[in-house]
Enzyme design. Structure first.
Site, short mmCIF file in Angstrom:
data_model
loop_
_atom_site.label_atom_id
_atom_site.label_comp_id
_atom_site.label_asym_id
_atom_site.label_seq_id
_atom_site.Cartn_x
_atom_site.Cartn_y
_atom_site.Cartn_z
N CYS A 272 0.80 -1.24 0.00
CA CYS A 272 0.00 0.00 0.00
C CYS A 272 0.83 1.28 0.00
O CYS A 272 0.85 2.00 -0.99
CB CYS A 272 -0.94 -0.01 1.20
N ILE A 273 1.51 1.56 1.11
CA ILE A 273 2.08 2.91 1.26
C ILE A 273 3.16 3.22 0.21
O ILE A 273 3.19 4.33 -0.30
CB ILE A 273 2.57 3.14 2.71
#
Ligand SMILES: NC(=O)c1ccc[n+]([C@@H]2O[C@H](COP(=O)([O-])OP(=O)(O)OC[C@H]3O[C@@H](n4cnc5c(N)ncnc54)[C@H](O)[C@@H]3O)[C@@H](O)[C@H]2O)c1
Length: 438
Positions: A272-273
């Protein structure tokens, strides 16, 4: 007809197909099965299907028992998309990685939509949960189904976007108590989507358009990336000034308004990040906007691995040792604590950088038995006196909870801690990330 479908969602007697049984899709499939829906899980990976069939979990947060409780009762899995023709709703949870050029790889969504289009029956609700750039649901899902099936969205089928906000390893927030963002292509699409999610999530947050919902997830993770980059930069500034960044953050966090704590570390990982902000910046480029903030944060976070290796080199140097031939033991190779996910893990990057410098690197991770590196398989070590005493340096990269840190400190020559997990322990051989190593 729409009322009948809505009623099935409310009464939980609808049939739901989940496409992609990974970190997002498998927990969702189990949750839906648990609350009473009949669930068809579809995945292209034979291995995963076999594991689920045999009641074996491949995700740390899911116990084998949770699978055994529903498999072949409410949850039926396979790789055959034809079950789609029986589904009242289809939820897409396939990967959305970046390609080598760091651009969105939409191939999984495109492939899944192609297959769905072959079998989709009228009046089915299609929901995309994968993280993606604004415009995806419209351009890649709705347009494809409309063209292939000659269906009209809002009339013959329904479409929503609802980003998954799962935080792997988080024991406080789960599918039920994490507010769920949702948008529909038309008001009736939204009404049906809300009815479905309302049946198993405590709070639903409806937004006005698919694009708003798509961008929310990208904004949330860009916010994290930017703030992590800021503390990573602060760490490097304060190192030069001989100021303890950890103490600064701890004291700043006492401010009850206008401040939120983020901590420095070896970089960011996971699906994700590191990736999601790039989806936003890629889409921004199409508008001739170069997003400096997002790209800069990514650079700063990625380069933390090099900073860590530089600090390791400085620590060894003080002991008149070089990176070359020094024995280094990495504690924690997963991308974050208490999970078994290696994707984009900064620990792997640090392992590679140290190998390039010809250090003798080993690792210990209670969640990850082995990983592949070049043409070899690297296995986790056992934490014993011998390996700790033999290592020139032990570096904590991932701060898993169930590790005996005091034992590590007591038996190691030097412990370099990139997470400040040792603050609760005693030892005069601990060096923290950001410490000025003279
Ligand atoms: N992992 C997280 O913490 C997290 C959190 C929020 C959102 N997301 C997003 O959710 C999406 C899925 O992420 P994930 O971590 O679950 O990925 P994952 O790689 O763990 O799982 C995806 C699954 O989809 C399967 N798959 C691929 N193509 C398929 C196809 N055509 N048909 C059926 N199955 C197919 C893969 O075999 C895999 O099992 C991504 O967009 C991700 O960004 C992930």
């Amino acid at each position: 007809m729409n009322e009948v479908l809505k009623d099935r969602f409310i009464k939980k007697n609808a049939q739901i197909a989940i496409i992609g049984l990974g970190y997002v899709g498998l927990p969702l499939a189990i949750e839906l099965a648990n609350v009473g829906f009949k669930v068809f899980g579809i995945d292209t990976c034979e291995n995963k299907i076999n594991n689920i069939e045999n009641g074996k979990s491949y995700i740390e947060s899911i116990k084998d028992e949770s699978i055994k409780a529903v498999i072949n009762k409410n949850l039926f899995i396979g790789n055959d998309y034809s079950v789609i023709s029986k589904a009242d709703s289809i939820i897409i949870c396939v990967p959305t990685p970046l390609n080598k050029a760091k651009e969105p790889d939409m191939s999984y969504i495109i492939d899944a939509t192609e297959e769905i289009s072959r079998y989709l029956k009228e009046k089915t609700l299609v929901v995309l949960e994968s993280t993606t750039y604004p415009g995806t649901t419209e351009e890649l899902i709705i347009d494809t189904i409309e063209k292939k099936r000659n269906y009209k969205v809002g009339k013959d089928f329904f479409a929503c976007y609802s980003p998954e906000r799962i935080d792997p390893g988080n024991t406080k927030f789960n599918i039920q108590n994490t507010p769920k963002i949702i948008a529909g292509s038309t008001p009736i699409c939204l009404e049906l989507g809300v009815a479905l999610y309302d049946s198993f999530v405590e709070r639903i947050v409806s937004v006005s358009s698919l694009k708003v919902a798509e961008v929310i997830k990208l904004f949330e993770n860009s916010f994290r990336s930017v703030n992590i980059a800021l503390v990573n930069e602060l760490t490097q500034i304060l190192e030069r000034m001989n100021i303890d960044v950890w103490e600064v953050i701890e004291a700043a966090s006492t401010k009850p308004f206008g401040f939120m704590s983020f901590y420095p570390g070896p970089g960011i990982g996971g699906h994700c990040i590191p990736l999601d902000p790039m989806y936003l910046s890629w889409r921004a480029k199409k508008e001739n906007y170069y997003s400096r903030f997002i790209e800069l944060s990514s650079d700063l976070n990625v380069n933390m691995t090099r900073y860590i290796v530089k600090q390791i080199s400085n620590i060894l140097n003080k002991k008149e040792k070089a990176l070359k031939n020094s024995k280094i033991l990495i504690i924690g190779i997963a991308y974050k604590k208490d999970i078994d996910d290696l994707r984009e893990s900064p620990a792997i990057k640090i392992y590679e950088l140290l190998e390039e410098q010809e250090s003798k690197v080993k690792y210990y991770d209670p969640y990850i038995d082995c990983f592949e590196y070049k043409d070899k398989v690297v296995y986790s070590q056992k934490i014993e006196k011998k390996i700790l005493q033999e290592s020139d340096l032990v570096v904590i990269i991932t701060d898993h909870t169930h590790i005996d840190y005091q034992y590590i400190i007591d038996n190691s020559r030097i412990v370099y801690d990139t997470r400040n997990i040792t603050k609760k322990y005693e030892g005069n051989n601990i060096i923290l990330l950001g410490e000025n190593i003279k």
